[in-house]
Design a protein around this motif. Structure first.
Motif, mmCIF file in Angstrom:
data_model
loop_
_atom_site.group_PDB
_atom_site.id
_atom_site.type_symbol
_atom_site.label_atom_id
_atom_site.label_comp_id
_atom_site.label_asym_id
_atom_site.label_seq_id
_atom_site.Cartn_x
_atom_site.Cartn_y
_atom_site.Cartn_z
ATOM 1 N N LEU A 16 -40.369 9.339 47.243
ATOM 2 C CA LEU A 16 -39.117 8.928 47.092
ATOM 3 C C LEU A 16 -38.829 7.750 45.774
ATOM 4 O O LEU A 16 -37.805 7.721 45.349
ATOM 5 N N LYS A 17 -39.619 6.710 46.034
ATOM 6 C CA LYS A 17 -39.955 5.992 45.100
ATOM 7 C C LYS A 17 -39.858 6.280 43.631
ATOM 8 O O LYS A 17 -39.262 5.974 42.747
ATOM 9 N N GLU A 18 -40.891 7.173 43.271
ATOM 10 C CA GLU A 18 -41.259 7.727 42.133
ATOM 11 C C GLU A 18 -40.124 8.532 41.476
ATOM 12 O O GLU A 18 -39.881 8.682 40.450
ATOM 13 N N THR A 19 -39.794 9.436 42.292
ATOM 14 C CA THR A 19 -38.977 10.503 41.803
ATOM 15 C C THR A 19 -37.370 10.342 41.919
ATOM 16 O O THR A 19 -36.735 11.071 41.239
ATOM 17 N N ARG A 20 -36.885 9.429 42.935
ATOM 18 C CA ARG A 20 -35.710 9.347 43.037
ATOM 19 C C ARG A 20 -35.109 7.759 42.681
ATOM 20 O O ARG A 20 -34.026 7.393 42.981
ATOM 21 N N GLY A 21 -36.211 6.762 42.601
ATOM 22 C CA GLY A 21 -35.796 5.480 42.249
ATOM 23 C C GLY A 21 -35.578 4.855 43.622
ATOM 24 O O GLY A 21 -34.643 3.588 43.437
ATOM 25 N N PHE A 22 -35.517 5.384 44.956
ATOM 26 C CA PHE A 22 -35.161 4.613 46.070
ATOM 27 C C PHE A 22 -36.445 4.008 46.584
ATOM 28 O O PHE A 22 -37.496 4.748 47.148
ATOM 29 N N TYR A 51 -42.452 18.227 55.580
ATOM 30 C CA TYR A 51 -41.299 17.704 54.946
ATOM 31 C C TYR A 51 -41.526 17.571 53.527
ATOM 32 O O TYR A 51 -40.465 17.819 52.679
ATOM 33 N N ARG A 52 -42.245 16.695 53.110
ATOM 34 C CA ARG A 52 -42.498 16.414 51.819
ATOM 35 C C ARG A 52 -42.767 17.643 50.728
ATOM 36 O O ARG A 52 -42.044 17.579 49.804
ATOM 37 N N ASP A 53 -43.381 18.636 51.358
ATOM 38 C CA ASP A 53 -43.388 19.982 50.235
ATOM 39 C C ASP A 53 -42.104 20.552 50.553
ATOM 40 O O ASP A 53 -41.693 21.035 49.265
ATOM 41 N N TYR A 54 -41.300 20.377 51.573
ATOM 42 C CA TYR A 54 -39.775 20.977 51.539
ATOM 43 C C TYR A 54 -39.113 20.284 50.550
ATOM 44 O O TYR A 54 -38.310 21.155 49.988
ATOM 45 N N LEU A 55 -39.301 19.069 50.494
ATOM 46 C CA LEU A 55 -38.487 18.346 49.409
ATOM 47 C C LEU A 55 -38.650 18.878 48.224
ATOM 48 O O LEU A 55 -37.694 18.961 47.282
ATOM 49 N N GLU A 56 -39.888 19.035 47.900
ATOM 50 C CA GLU A 56 -40.186 19.547 46.436
ATOM 51 C C GLU A 56 -39.495 20.919 46.199
ATOM 52 O O GLU A 56 -39.281 21.285 44.858
#
Length: 616
Positions: A16-22, A51-56
């Motif tokens: 979330l930090k690396e891909t979305r800046g949160f 869930y991480r794979d689902y987000l991708e």
């Protein structure tokens, strides 16, 4: 040992930090885990890794996740009594301190969709008046949620959002629009909304009022301390901090003092710019005349409440009190010994470097929370150590004194207080979570109630339509019954007519055939069926000459033409014509055929009636 589930959870936060800046690493881990678990349950996933794979694979899920993590629960003048305290004890104090038309700055941190920022604007406008508000006030609203900030910038809210606001304020500060109520355009220019991450972005400085209601509760203790330091830096003097009812500043009494603790209103405590300089103000030493004074000084030093050692300028132990003797196992013979040769110089803490620093800087050097397991003690002790340089009246360094403050009991109380705070925070967190769930359940119940009301209205409408259709069907049924009765009457009349025609036909003779002007069969009597073996349905509509029935038409056609032309009656030729026919068994039969015209209502001839009687 770190479990695989915890590693997967850390990987998700890093993603979330690396891909979305949160960056959610500063948020309370238990809260994050609980809300992410809800998403797993909704998506029927088993692990955080899934869930991480689902987000991708489904980037749209990020928006749903952030809405779940960044719950924007807000409203206009939430907790009205707290807002009254803010207005009377903070806003008016700021205005009094900021006389002469000086600008007023405010910051709403974690503003969500802007309701609290606009509530503050209304409170300030009520105190200053709209014109002075536009000249002096600037309000900054910040949040992590870009979509919520867009709503705040638009400043348009539906009727439910402003329903609890006093009507006079709603009518004064909101204007009706096509989709709801909009905050006054002329005052809206004084509010600026932007994205700000409290955990890493710089704070807005020189603000007089800072609203952060129910914002700190989402962060862990370390992150809270960092944010509170930023809040302290951001506030002017005097500056006021307004928190939510679930938040307190138990560990920050050095930075904020409560104005109204129950309403969570605090005032900034200014930090000193520099330390207080200690000078020598006593008169020159007078000749010692009282011989008891040295003994008094010795007794006072020996009975001191803290362990104390004094070194001369050469680094030798010069003085020690009773408490130091007991604590470090020193004796009178140790006086005069080089301090570096004594065990106390490096145990419980290395003191020689601290002594050198105090002598070099000519200032007190302190060391806090020194843990020391004394021989024979059941539990380790905690000490604060202070190395104080000693100078005479001329300012010359004559030695140092070392004080050992036993703070074990206070640290234990602090630890217990911190543990109690954590438990209290956990209880507040659970209470807030329960409150959020209750609010969510209430919203779902309201939504369900609205759906049920809509369904009820639709059912009522459908019922009315069914009643109308039933009435129409009943009316149609009545009409059909009337039509059916009419048809029954007509049928009975037709049956009677058919019976009458049949009776007439039987009365005319053995065989009766009716044809039109083209000699097509219109009626074929039972006698004709019996005579020639041809059924009525086989004869109807066919040309009489085309029927192979053994009836010779040669003698009959001339008479038929005269009858059709209406000349038979005038010529007196209505007598029967005798012909030799053949019946259905091939036997000869003599028939006397009478041809009569078939008249319409206007007396015109439309066909012929052939009445045939068997001769002898």
């Amino acid at each position: 040992m770190v479990t695989s589930e915890e590693r997967e959870f850390d990987d998700l936060l890093l993603m979330l930090k690396e891909t979305r800046g949160f960056d959610f690493t500063g948020y309370k881990r238990s809260t994050l885990q609980r809300r992410i678990a809800r998403r797993l349950e909704a998506l029927k996933l088993e692990t955080t890794g899934e869930y991480r794979d689902y987000l991708e694979l489904e980037p749209g899920e990020f928006a749903v996740l952030f809405d779940s993590l960044l719950i924007n629960v807000t409203g206009f003048f939430r907790d009205p009594q707290a807002w009254q305290v803010l207005r009377h004890r903070a806003i008016r104090a700021v205005l009094a301190a900021k006389g002469g038309g000086r600008p007023i700055r405010a910051w709403s941190a974690g503003c969500a969709t802007g309701e609290e920022a606009y509530s503050l604007a209304i409170a300030l406008a009520e105190e200053l008046g709209p014109d002075e508000f536009q000249e002096r006030v600037k309000i900054y609203g910040t949040d992590l949620d870009d979509r919520a900030l867009q709503v705040a910038r638009t400043a348009v809210y539906d009727g439910r959002k402003v329903a609890d606001m006093p009507p006079e304020l709603r009518d004064k500060y909101f204007e009706p629009t096509g989709t709801g109520l909009a905050f006054r355009r002329d005052l809206r220019r004084q509010l600026i909304f932007g994205r700000n991450d409290l955990t890493k972005d710089a704070p807005i400085s020189r603000v007089d009022l800072l609203l952060a209601r129910n914002t700190l509760m989402y962060f862990n203790a370390e992150t809270q301390q960092n944010i509170v330091r930023k809040f302290h830096f951001a506030l002017a003097d005097p500056g006021y901090l307004f928190l939510g009812k679930a938040e307190m500043l138990l560990n920050h009494s050095d930075k904020f003092e409560p104005v109204d603790l129950r309403m969570r209103l605090f005032r900034k405590i200014p930090q000193p710019v520099s330390g207080t300089r200690i000078g020598w103000n006593s008169p020159a030493a007078q000749p010692e005349e009282n011989t008891r004074l040295p003994r008094l000084q010795g007794a006072a030093l020996a009975s001191g409440p803290v362990a104390q050692l004094t070194l001369d300028a050469a680094g030798r132990l010069a003085l020690l009190n009773t408490r130091a003797e007991v604590m470090f196992g020193l004796q009178a013979r140790d006086v005069g010994s080089p301090f570096q040769d004594l065990e106390v110089s490096y145990r419980p803490v290395e003191l020689r470097s601290l002594i050198e620093q105090a002598e070099l800087d000519l200032r007190t050097v302190e060391l806090h929370d020194v843990i020391w397991q004394r021989p024979g003690a059941k539990e380790p002790g905690v000490f604060d150590v202070a190395v104080v340089p000693l100078m005479d009246r001329t300012g010359e360094l004559v030695g140092v004194t070392i004080n050992f403050h036993d703070v074990t009991r206070y640290r234990r109380l602090r630890d217990e207080l911190e543990q109690a705070n954590k438990e209290l925070e956990h209880a507040y967190e659970e209470l807030q979570s329960l409150n959020e769930e209750l609010e969510t359940t209430n919203e779902e119940l309201q939504s369900t109630n609205e759906e049920l009301e809509t369904t009820n209205e639709e059912l009522q409408s459908t019922n009315e339509e069914l009643e109308t259709m039933n009435e129409e069907l009943q009316s149609s049924n009545d009409e059909l019954q009337q039509i059916n009765e009419t048809l029954n009457v007509r049928t009975r009349e037709l049956d009677r007519a058919n019976q009458f025609v049949a009776s007439v036909v039987r009365s005319l003779g053995d065989v009766v055939v009716v044809v039109d002007r083209d000699l097509r069969v219109l009626l074929w009597s039972p006698g004709a069926e019996e005579l020639w073996g041809l059924r009525a349905d086989e004869a109807d509509g066919r040309d009489l000459p085309s029927l192979d029935i053994g009836l010779p038409l040669g003698p009959l056609l001339p008479v038929a033409r005269r009858v059709l032309d209406g000349a038979a009656a005038a010529d007196g030729q209505g007598d029967p014509v005798s012909v030799e026919a053949v019946n259905r068994r091939g036997r000869p039969v003599r028939l006397a055929v009478t041809l009569a015209p078939l008249h319409e209502d206007d007396a015109s001839v439309q066909g012929l009636i052939l009445v045939m009687s068997r001769g002898e």
